[in-house]
Each structure stands twice: as structure tokens, then as C-alpha cells.
Design a protein around this motif. Sequence first.
Motif, PDB file in Angstrom:
ATOM      1  N   THR A 146       0.107   9.491   0.432  1.00 38.51           N
ATOM      2  CA  THR A 146       1.289   9.066   1.175  1.00 38.51           C
ATOM      3  C   THR A 146       0.902   8.481   2.530  1.00 38.51           C
ATOM      4  O   THR A 146       1.433   7.443   2.960  1.00 38.51           O
ATOM      5  N   VAL A 150       1.437   4.427   3.670  1.00 37.19           N
ATOM      6  CA  VAL A 150       2.166   3.964   4.847  1.00 37.19           C
ATOM      7  C   VAL A 150       1.349   2.905   5.587  1.00 37.19           C
ATOM      8  O   VAL A 150       1.886   1.886   6.036  1.00 37.19           O
ATOM      9  N   GLU A 175       9.174   9.825  -4.732  1.00 34.30           N
ATOM     10  CA  GLU A 175       9.160  10.180  -3.313  1.00 34.30           C
ATOM     11  C   GLU A 175       8.360   9.158  -2.513  1.00 34.30           C
ATOM     12  O   GLU A 175       8.722   8.812  -1.376  1.00 34.30           O
ATOM     13  N   THR A 179       9.606   6.838   0.692  1.00 32.15           N
ATOM     14  CA  THR A 179       8.857   6.821   1.953  1.00 32.15           C
ATOM     15  C   THR A 179       8.452   5.398   2.313  1.00 32.15           C
ATOM     16  O   THR A 179       8.516   4.986   3.479  1.00 32.15           O
ATOM     17  N   TYR A 182      11.417   3.537   3.842  1.00 32.93           N
ATOM     18  CA  TYR A 182      11.632   3.868   5.255  1.00 32.93           C
ATOM     19  C   TYR A 182      10.651   3.094   6.128  1.00 32.93           C
ATOM     20  O   TYR A 182      11.026   2.542   7.174  1.00 32.93           O
ATOM     21  N   GLU A 183       9.391   3.064   5.705  1.00 34.73           N
ATOM     22  CA  GLU A 183       8.370   2.382   6.500  1.00 34.73           C
ATOM     23  C   GLU A 183       8.609   0.881   6.523  1.00 34.73           C
ATOM     24  O   GLU A 183       8.535   0.239   7.574  1.00 34.73           O
TER      25      GLU A 183
END
Length: 257
Positions: A146, A150, A175, A179, A182-183
Motif C-alpha cells: 500500500t 501510493v 482496499e 486508497t 484518495y491519493e
Amino acid sequence: MTRRIQQRLICVTGLGLLILGAILAQVHLSRQNRLVSHFIPHHTAHAKRSESFLSPLEQKLANGLWRARQSPAEPDRFERLQEIAMEISDTDLPTALGYLVTKKATALDNDLALRLLERWSQLAPHAARDWVTRLPENSFRQQASTLVMVALATENVGEALEWISHWPEEKDRREGIITLCYEASRSDPVRALEIAHAEPASKQRDEAIPVIGSRWAQHSPEAAAEWAKQISDTTLRENSISSIAASWSYRNPIAAA
């Protein structure tokens, strides 16, 4: 003749006494060592034996982790870990990570490894991705994946999305995509909304879309509002419109009214 025999006996006796004295001294020293080792904790003695096998970099990490463990307060431990992470040179990051993941890792080891990996992924995201891919499948690998994802997303959202699609567990993939959204919404909220909206309905997705919509509204509120009106799910549509309106009102109260 008798005198010579006596002299030889004296020499032999003296030599024997010397040997006996040396043996007794060695026995005494051995007993002292056993006595001392009895009072040294096993893990400390083991660490002392292991120190001679560590490289200077590994010794630096081991010493830093030991100091962090001595900090009674959690904030102090985290501060120590961050100090260690920043002390490692850029070129030593892969080696340091290799040492931390091959030893019997503790929570502090993993914390430090993630801090080092965050630095490495910002410098060389593709190399960091390839390193993570070779890790055994466990919770640390997922955290590491994760984190690297990002970093990849800041350079190429499509490439990051492609990598997520190869993650072994569906739950982790779902998930990871949220994520990623959002990034990505920081630089390309429209693309982030497209990706999120294409995902199966879930609590995480339905929470993400209004947030991403509000970020879009910071720059293009009218376009964000029009997009939200097209959402078929009533609850998600209303939540998205409300979030966009709030962001719009903060930016331009008169236009939002």
C-alpha cells in the motif's frame, strides 16, 4: 648418582607443580565465567555473540532499535525510529530493508522498515515495488504494498492501478483501489471518481466518492455537482451532492447559494 637422581626428582616435582597450578587457575577462571554468565540475560548474551557477525550498517540499525526499545513512552520510541530512518543513506536503504525483513522481526522492526521503505519508494518507486513483490505474503507485505502503491500513484495512476490488479487477495485489491482513489484525487479528482465509481458498491467506496467529489469541487464545483447528479444510487447521490455543496459554499458562498 644418588645426587643426580635427587636433582631430577626435584625438577620433575617442580614442573608438576607448575602444571597443576596452571590447571587449577584454568578451572577457577572457568567457574568464574560460568558464574558471571549465570547473571547475564540470555538474549543479551546472544546479542553479544551475534554482534561480531553484523556489518557496520546492521550494527547501526541494531543499536538504534535497542535504544528505541529503551524509551518508556511510545512517542519517544517513534521519534527514535524516525531519527534512525533519516540517518540511513539513500544508497543503503535496500540493504537496511533486507536486514530488517530477514531477521526475526518485531513490531518496532516492521515500523522502521516501513519508514525506510517510504523513503525508498519516493526515490525509486519501481525498485521498491519489485522488492515488495518478492516478500512473503503476510500483513507486513500488504502494508508495504500500500505504501509503495501510493508513491507509484503520484507518478502514474494507471500503472499503480495495474499493479493493484495483481495483488493476490481480493479484499486487499478492493482496499488498495480505494486508497489509490484518495491519493489520485489530490491531482486528478475526475480520474479518481471514475475509478471509484467503477468499483462494486461497498462502505469504503461510498465513503470515498463524496470526499473525492468535494476535492473536485474546490476547483470545478459546477462540474462536480453535475457529475454527482448522475449517480443512480439515491443515498450516494445525496451524500455526494451535500459534500460538494459544502465544499462549494466554503469556496464561494454566494455562487453555491
